[in-house]
Each structure stands twice: as C-alpha cells, then as structure tokens.
Design a protein around this motif. Structure first.
Motif: not given
Ligand code: SF4
Ligand code: FES
Length: 268
Positions: A97-101, A104-107
């Motif tokens: 929630r609340g993040v753009t692509t 977003l981290h692979m973790r």
C-alpha cells in the motif's frame, strides 16, 4: 555466454543477489495487436533492487539474447511522476500500500516466485506498447479546467493570502495525486473519479481556485465522461490501491462541487 554480461553488470552495481524469478510479462507491439504473455527466467536478482531495476536487468538479458526489450514507462523512479504504471500480480503498483512500482523492492517477493506483469486495462488508456499505455485522457481532463487563470508576475508575499490550516492540509493531501491512473486500473468500472476529484478539490479548497470554481467542476466532469471513464459505484478500490492514498472524501467533494455548479448555472 550471453547471460555472463548481465551477471557481471549486476555484480558491478553491487546488487548481486540470490533470488530466481519466473516472469510472465504482457507483450503487445501496438494498440491494435492482439498481445499475449511471454515467460522469462531471471536469476541473481537482489532483494535490494527496485522492481524497475529488476526490469532493467531483464531487458539487458533480452538484448544480449538478441530479443526485443520490454517497453515500460518510467521517469523519476522516486514516486513523483506517476509514469511507472503496471499491474503486478493483478494489483496496480504491486502488493504494497502507498507505493509506486518504482518504490517497490524485490524483497517484497520470494525466491522462486512467479510474477505476472500487465499494462493498465481500461478503454480510456489504450496500450501503446507492452506495458506502456496512453494516458492522454488525463491530460485532456486537466486541460478542461484543472488550472487557475492568473496574471503572471512576481510571487506574492506568502502571508498576503491567509489560508486556514485545515483547508491547506486538505488541499495539500489532494495535490499529492501524481496522475498515475492506478485508481482507474483498480476500479471495476474504470472510473477516474478519484483522480478528477483530487484535481478539483486541490483548487476548490484554496482561495486561488474560487474564480473558476463552478466552471471547473462542470468542464472536468464533462471531459471525464467524454473520455469513456466509467461511473463510481463506491467500492473504494481506487483509494485502496492509490499510491498516494488519496481519500474518497474527494469524490464526495467533487459531487458537491458539481451539483453546486449545476444549480448556479441553471439559476443564471
Ligand atoms: S488518485 Fe491516486 S491512483 Fe489515481 S491518479 Fe492520483 S495518485 Fe494515481
Ligand atoms: S517512475 Fe516516477 S513515480 Fe515511478
């Protein structure tokens, strides 16, 4: 060995990792082509990579294999421009929630995961290529009234126009909308009401927006309808998936603005 350069590139940027992923990525050569999923394997992915950095590595790999890289939209890579729009495992901007692509981290994924990546699906956002869609419809809605007409000149003194703290806070929250289109992508009706209401609200709440307040609401709503966006049925998926967590209160405010504008224009 075409893969070796990709692996050495990953080492060089200090991002060598141990995740292996299967990617199912939507490929489509233009808006009229049928399109379809293609499967890719990607090894040595670091949990510290952003989702877009992972795509950079995939594209290096595809280029070295003599294949066409995947087209995807991006600019700021820090959650500001709204360009990095894609469904990840069926959710706009992915699982958080609340993040753009790009934030977003692979973790957020596990070693061995299969990740499905698609472009926005909405009639008003035709696919240009692969994951890139045409969001000019949003620009036309803004051109219809999402501005204030002012004479340019020196900036006013900051205290010349007092604004109540609550109004300033609400306007600031609405102005956080980055025009990414996730609200449209998340909505079963492809409604753009969260986006349009955020843009109407940020100006309706401030003194600078009062002169064109009525005409703005009427024109922006009319353009929204003309672009083919659907109606709102209050499911709230738009706000839940919005990377800036724009509130549904803005839709209620837009409806009040619109009804008020209609009353005042019919009274003239
Ligand atoms: S309201 Fe949220 S989801 Fe919709 S365009 Fe603005 S930032 Fe993106
Ligand atoms: S690239 Fe700008 S918000 Fe993601």
């Amino acid at each position: 060995m075409p893969r070796l350069k990709v692996e050495s590139d990953i080492k060089n940027i200090g991002m060598e990792g141990n995740m292996s992923l299967s990617l199912k990525v939507w490929r489509q050569s233009n808006k009229d082509a049928a399109g379809g999923f293609e499967n890719y394997k990607l090894d040595h992915v670091s949990p510290d990579m952003s989702f877009l950095e992972m795509f950079d590595v995939l594209n290096e790999q595809l280029i070295e294999e003599g294949k066409e890289p995947v087209s995807f939209d991006h600019d700021c890579r820090e959650g500001i421009c709204g360009a990095c729009s894609m469904y990840i495992n069926g959710r706009p901007h992915g699982p958080l929630r609340g993040v753009t692509t790009c934030q977003l981290h692979m973790r957020s994924f596990k070693d061995g995961d299969t990740i499905v990546v698609e472009p926005w699906r909405a009639q008003a956002f035709p696919v240009i290529k692969d994951l890139v869609v045409d969001r000019d419809a949003f620009d036309r809605v803004i051109s219809a009234g999402g501005f204030v007409s002012v004479n340019t000149g020196n900036a006013q003194d900051a205290n010349a126009l007092p604004i109540a703290k609550e109004a300033a806070d609400d306007a600031f929250a609405a102005a956080a909308c980055i025009g990414c289109g996730a609200c449209v992508a998340a909505c079963k009706n492809a409604s753009a009401m969260l986006f349009v209401s955020a843009k109407i609200s940020q100006l309706a709440l401030l003194p600078q927006g009062q002169a064109e307040r009525s005409i703005r609401a009427e024109k922006m709503v009319a353009q929204m309808d003309a672009e083919g966006f659907g109606a709102c049925t209050n499911t709230g998926a738009c706000s839940a998936e919005c990377p800036k967590e724009i509130s549904l209160e803005n839709i209620a405010r837009m409806n009040r603005e619109y009804i008020g504008a209609k009353f005042s224009s019919s009274a003239v």
